[in-house]
Design an enzyme around this catalytic site. Structure first.
Site, PDB file in Angstrom:
ATOM      1  N   GLY A  14       7.093  -4.228  27.414  1.00  0.00           N
ATOM      2  CA  GLY A  14       8.271  -3.757  28.146  1.00  0.00           C
ATOM      3  C   GLY A  14       8.652  -2.327  27.790  1.00  0.00           C
ATOM      4  N   GLY A  91       4.805  -5.022  18.647  1.00  0.00           N
ATOM      5  CA  GLY A  91       5.660  -5.820  17.770  1.00  0.00           C
ATOM      6  C   GLY A  91       5.767  -7.242  18.272  1.00  0.00           C
ATOM      7  N   THR A  93       8.058 -11.186  17.476  1.00  0.00           N
ATOM      8  CA  THR A  93       9.084 -11.938  16.731  1.00  0.00           C
ATOM      9  C   THR A  93       8.559 -13.344  16.477  1.00  0.00           C
ATOM     10  OG1 THR A  93      10.084 -12.597  18.830  1.00  0.00           O
ATOM     11  CG2 THR A  93      11.096 -10.732  17.700  1.00  0.00           C
ATOM     12  N   TYR A 154      11.484 -10.342  10.601  1.00  0.00           N
ATOM     13  CA  TYR A 154      11.547  -9.182  11.516  1.00  0.00           C
ATOM     14  C   TYR A 154      12.467  -8.089  10.946  1.00  0.00           C
ATOM     15  CZ  TYR A 154      12.193  -6.907  16.142  1.00  0.00           C
ATOM     16  OH  TYR A 154      12.258  -6.019  17.199  1.00  0.00           O
TER      17      TYR A 154
HETATM   18  N1  CAA Z   1      25.372 -16.703  13.256  1.00  0.00           N
HETATM   19  C1  CAA Z   1      25.872 -17.736  12.529  1.00  0.00           C
HETATM   20  N2  CAA Z   1      25.422 -18.991  12.651  1.00  0.00           N
HETATM   21  C2  CAA Z   1      24.445 -19.220  13.539  1.00  0.00           C
HETATM   22  C3  CAA Z   1      23.890 -18.205  14.330  1.00  0.00           C
HETATM   23  C4  CAA Z   1      24.403 -16.910  14.152  1.00  0.00           C
HETATM   24  N3  CAA Z   1      23.931 -15.868  14.875  1.00  0.00           N
HETATM   25  N4  CAA Z   1      22.915 -18.734  15.109  1.00  0.00           N
HETATM   26  C5  CAA Z   1      22.869 -20.051  14.815  1.00  0.00           C
HETATM   27  N5  CAA Z   1      23.804 -20.351  13.886  1.00  0.00           N
HETATM   28  C6  CAA Z   1      24.099 -21.654  13.296  1.00  0.00           C
HETATM   29  C7  CAA Z   1      24.135 -22.761  14.350  1.00  0.00           C
HETATM   30  O1  CAA Z   1      25.417 -22.825  14.935  1.00  0.00           O
HETATM   31  C8  CAA Z   1      23.827 -23.983  13.511  1.00  0.00           C
HETATM   32  O2  CAA Z   1      24.966 -24.350  12.777  1.00  0.00           O
HETATM   33  P1  CAA Z   1      25.224 -25.896  12.327  1.00  0.00           P
HETATM   34  O3  CAA Z   1      24.039 -26.259  11.487  1.00  0.00           O
HETATM   35  O4  CAA Z   1      26.513 -25.813  11.593  1.00  0.00           O
HETATM   36  O5  CAA Z   1      25.282 -26.644  13.616  1.00  0.00           O
HETATM   37  C9  CAA Z   1      22.806 -23.425  12.543  1.00  0.00           C
HETATM   38  O6  CAA Z   1      23.026 -22.017  12.443  1.00  0.00           O
HETATM   39  C10 CAA Z   1      21.383 -23.661  13.059  1.00  0.00           C
HETATM   40  O7  CAA Z   1      20.514 -23.278  12.080  1.00  0.00           O
HETATM   41  P2  CAA Z   1      18.977 -23.615  12.237  1.00  0.00           P
HETATM   42  O8  CAA Z   1      18.278 -23.252  10.996  1.00  0.00           O
HETATM   43  O9  CAA Z   1      18.832 -25.049  12.675  1.00  0.00           O
HETATM   44  O10 CAA Z   1      18.563 -22.632  13.386  1.00  0.00           O
HETATM   45  P3  CAA Z   1      17.970 -22.963  14.811  1.00  0.00           P
HETATM   46  O11 CAA Z   1      16.663 -23.639  14.651  1.00  0.00           O
HETATM   47  O12 CAA Z   1      19.023 -23.586  15.638  1.00  0.00           O
HETATM   48  O13 CAA Z   1      17.616 -21.553  15.456  1.00  0.00           O
HETATM   49  C11 CAA Z   1      17.594 -19.209  15.813  1.00  0.00           C
HETATM   50  C12 CAA Z   1      18.255 -20.411  15.108  1.00  0.00           C
HETATM   51  C13 CAA Z   1      16.126 -19.470  16.160  1.00  0.00           C
HETATM   52  C14 CAA Z   1      17.608 -18.049  14.886  1.00  0.00           C
HETATM   53  C15 CAA Z   1      18.358 -18.930  17.107  1.00  0.00           C
HETATM   54  O14 CAA Z   1      19.722 -18.797  16.762  1.00  0.00           O
HETATM   55  C16 CAA Z   1      17.930 -17.619  17.766  1.00  0.00           C
HETATM   56  O15 CAA Z   1      16.933 -17.567  18.456  1.00  0.00           O
HETATM   57  N6  CAA Z   1      18.693 -16.553  17.555  1.00  0.00           N
HETATM   58  C17 CAA Z   1      18.378 -15.237  18.129  1.00  0.00           C
HETATM   59  C18 CAA Z   1      17.781 -14.372  17.094  1.00  0.00           C
HETATM   60  C19 CAA Z   1      17.616 -13.016  17.687  1.00  0.00           C
HETATM   61  O16 CAA Z   1      18.581 -12.322  17.940  1.00  0.00           O
HETATM   62  N7  CAA Z   1      16.390 -12.613  17.929  1.00  0.00           N
HETATM   63  C20 CAA Z   1      16.161 -11.345  18.526  1.00  0.00           C
HETATM   64  C21 CAA Z   1      14.866 -11.391  19.292  1.00  0.00           C
HETATM   65  S1  CAA Z   1      14.663  -9.923  20.276  1.00  0.00           S
HETATM   66  C22 CAA Z   1      14.435  -8.731  19.155  1.00  0.00           C
HETATM   67  O17 CAA Z   1      14.238  -8.968  17.997  1.00  0.00           O
HETATM   68  C23 CAA Z   1      14.475  -7.328  19.680  1.00  0.00           C
HETATM   69  C24 CAA Z   1      15.273  -6.494  18.822  1.00  0.00           C
HETATM   70  O18 CAA Z   1      14.740  -5.871  17.919  1.00  0.00           O
HETATM   71  C25 CAA Z   1      16.714  -6.306  19.101  1.00  0.00           C
HETATM   72  P1  NAP Z   2       7.028  -6.710  24.360  1.00  0.00           P
HETATM   73  O1  NAP Z   2       7.338  -6.549  25.804  1.00  0.00           O
HETATM   74  O2  NAP Z   2       6.695  -8.062  23.835  1.00  0.00           O
HETATM   75  O3  NAP Z   2       5.888  -5.658  23.996  1.00  0.00           O
HETATM   76  C1  NAP Z   2       5.196  -5.647  22.784  1.00  0.00           C
HETATM   77  C2  NAP Z   2       3.731  -5.508  23.089  1.00  0.00           C
HETATM   78  O4  NAP Z   2       2.988  -5.471  21.861  1.00  0.00           O
HETATM   79  C3  NAP Z   2       3.207  -6.695  23.903  1.00  0.00           C
HETATM   80  O5  NAP Z   2       2.365  -6.271  24.939  1.00  0.00           O
HETATM   81  C4  NAP Z   2       2.482  -7.464  22.835  1.00  0.00           C
HETATM   82  O6  NAP Z   2       1.533  -8.354  23.318  1.00  0.00           O
HETATM   83  C5  NAP Z   2       1.887  -6.340  22.030  1.00  0.00           C
HETATM   84  N1  NAP Z   2       1.331  -6.808  20.769  1.00  0.00           N
HETATM   85  C6  NAP Z   2       1.680  -7.902  20.042  1.00  0.00           C
HETATM   86  N2  NAP Z   2       0.892  -8.012  18.972  1.00  0.00           N
HETATM   87  C7  NAP Z   2       0.020  -6.981  19.010  1.00  0.00           C
HETATM   88  C8  NAP Z   2      -1.062  -6.589  18.194  1.00  0.00           C
HETATM   89  N3  NAP Z   2      -1.397  -7.271  17.100  1.00  0.00           N
HETATM   90  N4  NAP Z   2      -1.751  -5.477  18.528  1.00  0.00           N
HETATM   91  C9  NAP Z   2      -1.426  -4.775  19.648  1.00  0.00           C
HETATM   92  N5  NAP Z   2      -0.436  -5.118  20.468  1.00  0.00           N
HETATM   93  C10 NAP Z   2       0.294  -6.201  20.158  1.00  0.00           C
HETATM   94  O7  NAP Z   2       8.240  -6.197  23.466  1.00  0.00           O
HETATM   95  P2  NAP Z   2       9.159  -4.933  23.674  1.00  0.00           P
HETATM   96  O8  NAP Z   2      10.503  -5.442  23.897  1.00  0.00           O
HETATM   97  O9  NAP Z   2       8.537  -3.971  24.596  1.00  0.00           O
HETATM   98  O10 NAP Z   2       9.114  -4.347  22.192  1.00  0.00           O
HETATM   99  C11 NAP Z   2       8.378  -3.186  21.859  1.00  0.00           C
HETATM  100  C12 NAP Z   2       8.741  -2.784  20.435  1.00  0.00           C
HETATM  101  O11 NAP Z   2      10.123  -2.490  20.385  1.00  0.00           O
HETATM  102  C13 NAP Z   2       8.507  -3.875  19.404  1.00  0.00           C
HETATM  103  O12 NAP Z   2       8.066  -3.304  18.204  1.00  0.00           O
HETATM  104  C14 NAP Z   2       9.878  -4.490  19.218  1.00  0.00           C
HETATM  105  O13 NAP Z   2       9.986  -5.069  17.963  1.00  0.00           O
HETATM  106  C15 NAP Z   2      10.743  -3.268  19.380  1.00  0.00           C
HETATM  107  N6  NAP Z   2      12.105  -3.518  19.796  1.00  0.00           N
HETATM  108  C16 NAP Z   2      12.357  -4.144  20.972  1.00  0.00           C
HETATM  109  C17 NAP Z   2      13.676  -4.327  21.341  1.00  0.00           C
HETATM  110  C18 NAP Z   2      14.076  -4.995  22.624  1.00  0.00           C
HETATM  111  O14 NAP Z   2      15.257  -5.264  22.800  1.00  0.00           O
HETATM  112  N7  NAP Z   2      13.174  -5.264  23.541  1.00  0.00           N
HETATM  113  C19 NAP Z   2      14.705  -3.888  20.526  1.00  0.00           C
HETATM  114  C20 NAP Z   2      14.382  -3.251  19.327  1.00  0.00           C
HETATM  115  C21 NAP Z   2      13.078  -3.075  18.992  1.00  0.00           C
HETATM  116  P3  NAP Z   2       2.028  -9.892  23.531  1.00  0.00           P
HETATM  117  O15 NAP Z   2       2.956  -9.851  24.682  1.00  0.00           O
HETATM  118  O16 NAP Z   2       0.795 -10.653  23.774  1.00  0.00           O
HETATM  119  O17 NAP Z   2       2.704 -10.296  22.246  1.00  0.00           O
END
Ligand code: CAA
Ligand code: NAP
Length: 248
Positions: A14, A91, A93, A154
């Site tokens: 993306g 990258g 997750t 992460y």
């Molecule tokens: N803050 C505080 N408590 C939280 C919470 C939070 N953010 N999220 C979940 N909890 C709590 C729940 O309410 C639950 O509480 P109870 O046990 O009291 O019911 C408990 O934590 C659940 O814990 P688990 O260990 O069972 O967690 P889970 O298996 O339910 O999953 C998770 C938790 C997978 C982390 C899920 O909350 C999630 O996906 N969160 C999003 C994480 C996130 O932001 N990822 C970003 C991905 S994109 C990215 O990374 C790009 C970037 O750089 C910005």
């Molecule tokens: P994305 O759409 O999933 O793009 C990441 C790309 O990297 C995908 O094409 C992925 O392939 C590829 N990749 C994964 N493992 C790899 C490997 N071993 N070698 C080469 N390529 C690989 O994610 P994005 O949102 O564009 O994120 C790009 C970067 O920005 C990441 O480092 C992410 O952590 C960072 N970032 C994203 C956000 C956001 O909000 N989107 C915020 C902060 C930082 P697959 O799809 O097969 O995994």
């Protein structure tokens, strides 16, 4: 002057796709390097970049594998010339709370997000230094600055990327090579779409501008850092997060 060659890892993702497009519009030869053997994803990418197809080329890379990166850089340099711009956007997750995290989920995230930066930089930095010019931009994350629930792996990798950035920036500052990180907040890509909807909505509600970022809003900052006349910016971390985390 020959056109500068830019290598963008995660180049068909993306953020990577938009970064490739911005760099191509700035007159670079752009190599979108990403995992290979995914014809459907590559076809989508080709459609997306169609109007810039003469300037953007795909090469397979696995940033988690040092030898694969050496091979990919050699292939790219053989075909297009020395890599003068490197953007590390690959990258992944593997979100889960630490109490449930398998060692493999820890390792994969560290190996790809942070190890990948070593694997690519190590393969280009010497040639950049010898040539007296280079731009390296590492895509970190706001979650490396704040920590995020469910992302010990992460957040550690993304914080580590910035430590790496600052250290390498010092090593190559006198060689015309800059090294910076960009820390996006939550943007509209597949990575964010994978967050459970209820959690994602809570996150969006906490973003001061009230929406996800657009990939192009990150890409324009990367493009700026890669410009020839951005040579006095190095070791910096530029947040692009809609006000989600403010610091000074
Ligand atoms: N803050 C505080 N408590 C939280 C919470 C939070 N953010 N999220 C979940 N909890 C709590 C729940 O309410 C639950 O509480 P109870 O046990 O009291 O019911 C408990 O934590 C659940 O814990 P688990 O260990 O069972 O967690 P889970 O298996 O339910 O999953 C998770 C938790 C997978 C982390 C899920 O909350 C999630 O996906 N969160 C999003 C994480 C996130 O932001 N990822 C970003 C991905 S994109 C990215 O990374 C790009 C970037 O750089 C910005
Ligand atoms: P994305 O759409 O999933 O793009 C990441 C790309 O990297 C995908 O094409 C992925 O392939 C590829 N990749 C994964 N493992 C790899 C490997 N071993 N070698 C080469 N390529 C690989 O994610 P994005 O949102 O564009 O994120 C790009 C970067 O920005 C990441 O480092 C992410 O952590 C960072 N970032 C994203 C956000 C956001 O909000 N989107 C915020 C902060 C930082 P697959 O799809 O097969 O995994």
């Amino acid at each position: 002057m020959n056109k500068r060659v830019a290598l963008v890892t995660g180049g068909i993702g993306g953020l990577g796709t938009e970064i490739c497009k911005h760099l191509a519009r700035s007159g670079r030869i752009v190599i979108a390097a990403d995992l290979g053997s995914r014809s459907e994803r590559q076809a989508e990418f080709n459609l997306d970049i169609a109007e810039l197809a003469a300037h953007i080329f795909f090469e397979p890379i696995n940033v988690g594998d040092f030898d694969a990166c050496t091979h990919a850089v050699k292939t790219i340099e053989g075909k297009y010339g020395p890599v003068e711009i490197l953007v590390n956007a690959a990258g992944i997750t593997r979100d889960t709370t630490l109490r449930k995290m398998a060692p493999q989920q820890w390792r994969e995230v560290l190996d790809i997000n942070l190890g990948g930066v070593f694997n690519t930089c190590r393969n280009v930095v010497e040639s950049m230094s010898d040539r007296g010019f280079g731009r390296i931009v590492n895509i970190s994350s706001v979650n490396g600055q704040t920590g995020q629930f469910g992302q010990t792996n992460y957040s550690a990798a993304k914080a580590g990327m910035h430590g790496f950035t600052m250290a390498l920036a010092r090593e190559v500052a006198r060689k015309g090579v800059t090294v910076n990180s960009v820390s996006p907040g939550y943007c509209r890509t597949a990575m964010v779409a994978a967050i459970p909807e209820n959690v994602r909505n809570q996150i969006i509600a906490g973003i001061p501008v009230g929406r996800l970022g657009e990939p192009s809003e990150v890409a324009r900052v990367v493009d700026f850092l890669c410009a020839d006349d951005s040579g006095f910016i190095t070791g910096a971390n530029i947040p692009v997060n809609g006000g989600y985390f403010m610091d000074f």
